[in-house]
Design a protein around this motif. Sequence first.
Motif, PDB file in Angstrom:
ATOM      1  N   ARG A  35      28.699  27.300  35.990  1.00  0.00           N
ATOM      2  CA  ARG A  35      29.953  28.143  36.502  1.00  0.00           C
ATOM      3  C   ARG A  35      30.810  28.622  35.376  1.00  0.00           C
ATOM      4  O   ARG A  35      31.186  27.698  34.539  1.00  0.00           O
ATOM      5  CB  ARG A  35      30.903  27.155  37.626  1.00  0.00           C
ATOM      6  N   MET A  36      31.424  29.794  35.464  1.00  0.00           N
ATOM      7  CA  MET A  36      32.384  30.309  34.452  1.00  0.00           C
ATOM      8  C   MET A  36      33.592  30.881  35.138  1.00  0.00           C
ATOM      9  O   MET A  36      33.629  31.202  36.352  1.00  0.00           O
ATOM     10  CB  MET A  36      31.754  31.374  33.696  1.00  0.00           C
ATOM     11  N   THR A  37      34.460  30.730  34.194  1.00  0.00           N
ATOM     12  CA  THR A  37      35.836  31.450  34.780  1.00  0.00           C
ATOM     13  C   THR A  37      36.026  32.596  33.689  1.00  0.00           C
ATOM     14  O   THR A  37      36.034  32.466  32.607  1.00  0.00           O
ATOM     15  CB  THR A  37      37.109  30.365  34.773  1.00  0.00           C
ATOM     16  N   LEU A  38      36.298  33.681  34.254  1.00  0.00           N
ATOM     17  CA  LEU A  38      36.794  34.796  33.684  1.00  0.00           C
ATOM     18  C   LEU A  38      38.197  35.008  33.389  1.00  0.00           C
ATOM     19  O   LEU A  38      39.044  35.421  34.620  1.00  0.00           O
ATOM     20  CB  LEU A  38      35.952  36.171  33.898  1.00  0.00           C
ATOM     21  N   GLU A  39      39.029  34.805  32.324  1.00  0.00           N
ATOM     22  CA  GLU A  39      40.279  34.648  32.377  1.00  0.00           C
ATOM     23  C   GLU A  39      41.029  36.142  31.517  1.00  0.00           C
ATOM     24  O   GLU A  39      40.688  36.322  30.595  1.00  0.00           O
ATOM     25  CB  GLU A  39      40.976  33.520  31.462  1.00  0.00           C
ATOM     26  N   GLY A  40      41.733  37.108  32.433  1.00  0.00           N
ATOM     27  CA  GLY A  40      41.943  38.361  32.236  1.00  0.00           C
ATOM     28  C   GLY A  40      43.463  38.167  31.602  1.00  0.00           C
ATOM     29  O   GLY A  40      44.345  37.521  32.062  1.00  0.00           O
ATOM     30  N   HIS A  41      43.659  38.937  30.325  1.00  0.00           N
ATOM     31  CA  HIS A  41      44.987  38.776  29.705  1.00  0.00           C
ATOM     32  C   HIS A  41      45.408  40.315  29.470  1.00  0.00           C
ATOM     33  O   HIS A  41      44.400  41.171  29.281  1.00  0.00           O
ATOM     34  CB  HIS A  41      44.904  37.955  28.284  1.00  0.00           C
TER      35      HIS A  41
ATOM     36  N   TYR B 181      52.211  44.438  36.777  1.00  0.00           N
ATOM     37  CA  TYR B 181      51.252  45.450  36.249  1.00  0.00           C
ATOM     38  C   TYR B 181      50.453  44.855  35.106  1.00  0.00           C
ATOM     39  O   TYR B 181      49.198  44.827  35.574  1.00  0.00           O
ATOM     40  CB  TYR B 181      51.837  46.617  35.547  1.00  0.00           C
ATOM     41  N   ASN B 182      50.843  44.084  34.459  1.00  0.00           N
ATOM     42  CA  ASN B 182      49.685  43.099  33.591  1.00  0.00           C
ATOM     43  C   ASN B 182      49.029  42.089  34.464  1.00  0.00           C
ATOM     44  O   ASN B 182      47.779  41.882  34.193  1.00  0.00           O
ATOM     45  CB  ASN B 182      50.588  42.375  32.481  1.00  0.00           C
ATOM     46  N   LEU B 183      49.759  41.539  35.337  1.00  0.00           N
ATOM     47  CA  LEU B 183      48.706  40.641  36.016  1.00  0.00           C
ATOM     48  C   LEU B 183      47.601  41.351  36.747  1.00  0.00           C
ATOM     49  O   LEU B 183      46.585  40.940  36.799  1.00  0.00           O
ATOM     50  CB  LEU B 183      49.447  39.874  37.268  1.00  0.00           C
ATOM     51  N   GLY B 184      47.963  42.532  37.496  1.00  0.00           N
ATOM     52  CA  GLY B 184      46.886  43.344  38.084  1.00  0.00           C
ATOM     53  C   GLY B 184      45.975  43.875  37.093  1.00  0.00           C
ATOM     54  O   GLY B 184      44.811  44.097  37.058  1.00  0.00           O
TER      55      GLY B 184
ATOM     56  N   VAL C  31      40.409  34.871  37.003  1.00  0.00           N
ATOM     57  CA  VAL C  31      41.942  34.628  36.965  1.00  0.00           C
ATOM     58  C   VAL C  31      42.488  35.460  36.143  1.00  0.00           C
ATOM     59  O   VAL C  31      42.074  35.576  35.024  1.00  0.00           O
ATOM     60  CB  VAL C  31      41.861  33.051  36.440  1.00  0.00           C
ATOM     61  N   SER C  32      43.569  35.995  36.527  1.00  0.00           N
ATOM     62  CA  SER C  32      44.455  36.803  35.484  1.00  0.00           C
ATOM     63  C   SER C  32      45.929  36.070  35.269  1.00  0.00           C
ATOM     64  O   SER C  32      46.349  35.468  35.973  1.00  0.00           O
ATOM     65  CB  SER C  32      44.769  38.023  36.260  1.00  0.00           C
ATOM     66  N   TYR C  33      45.951  35.921  33.833  1.00  0.00           N
ATOM     67  CA  TYR C  33      47.221  35.530  33.509  1.00  0.00           C
ATOM     68  C   TYR C  33      48.151  36.440  32.888  1.00  0.00           C
ATOM     69  O   TYR C  33      49.334  35.961  32.627  1.00  0.00           O
ATOM     70  CB  TYR C  33      46.863  34.537  32.320  1.00  0.00           C
TER      71      TYR C  33
ATOM     72  N   ARG D 232      44.842  41.853  24.274  1.00  0.00           N
ATOM     73  CA  ARG D 232      44.010  42.374  25.499  1.00  0.00           C
ATOM     74  C   ARG D 232      42.751  42.139  25.467  1.00  0.00           C
ATOM     75  O   ARG D 232      41.795  42.485  24.729  1.00  0.00           O
ATOM     76  CB  ARG D 232      44.134  43.947  25.118  1.00  0.00           C
ATOM     77  N   ARG D 233      42.573  40.810  26.412  1.00  0.00           N
ATOM     78  CA  ARG D 233      41.323  40.170  26.218  1.00  0.00           C
ATOM     79  C   ARG D 233      40.957  39.606  27.560  1.00  0.00           C
ATOM     80  O   ARG D 233      41.636  39.532  28.375  1.00  0.00           O
ATOM     81  CB  ARG D 233      41.298  39.296  25.228  1.00  0.00           C
ATOM     82  N   VAL D 234      39.488  39.291  27.714  1.00  0.00           N
ATOM     83  CA  VAL D 234      39.034  38.450  28.748  1.00  0.00           C
ATOM     84  C   VAL D 234      38.312  37.369  28.096  1.00  0.00           C
ATOM     85  O   VAL D 234      37.502  37.404  27.448  1.00  0.00           O
ATOM     86  CB  VAL D 234      38.125  39.069  29.660  1.00  0.00           C
ATOM     87  N   GLU D 235      38.542  35.985  28.558  1.00  0.00           N
ATOM     88  CA  GLU D 235      38.176  34.867  27.825  1.00  0.00           C
ATOM     89  C   GLU D 235      37.231  34.422  28.956  1.00  0.00           C
ATOM     90  O   GLU D 235      37.693  34.034  30.097  1.00  0.00           O
ATOM     91  CB  GLU D 235      39.141  33.728  27.387  1.00  0.00           C
TER      92      GLU D 235
END
Length: 170
Positions: free
Chosen positions: A96-102, A111-114, A140-142, A161-164
């Motif tokens: 399982r993976m989590t994609l964390e948007g930043h 706006y940045n959360l979106g 997930v968005s941070y 500006r990344r996705v971890e």
Amino acid sequence: MNSTTRILLAALMCTAAVACSKKVKEAPPAETPPATQTPTTPAPTTGVYGPEDLDTDACLRQRVIYFDFDQESLRPEFQAIVGCHAKYLRDRPSSRMTLEGHADERGSREYNLGLGERRGNSVSSAIQANGGSGSQQTVVSYGEERPTCTASGEDCWAQNRRVEITYNAR
């Protein structure tokens, strides 16, 4: 003028027109050199990934995808990395993976959360397009809440500006 003279005159004019026409030599199309691409590590096509590969495989160790300003589209240089992670998910159905948007600090919090969520969804879609399962992924968005660099400037903003990609189950 009699008809014989007319026919000879017409034949002479046709012959002159054909003789004066320019012949074009057809050349084969010039070969174009193949487009150069940035060197990337291709996704392995043989063998099956195991849990230890997350720490040893060079492609799988790359777990940060960067984005351009105010964009959620995946840049071409990250396609191979996405392909590696998709293959890992195919080979390891229990993972399982989590994609964390930043996002960087510019723009409102909402706006940045979106934007962070759209970036995470973009990576998720690319992984699914490469054969990874959507049920193995969580987005997930941070937003701007967890920056890696706190200075103000383009170099610092570009790092935020990344996705971890984080793995919850190997």
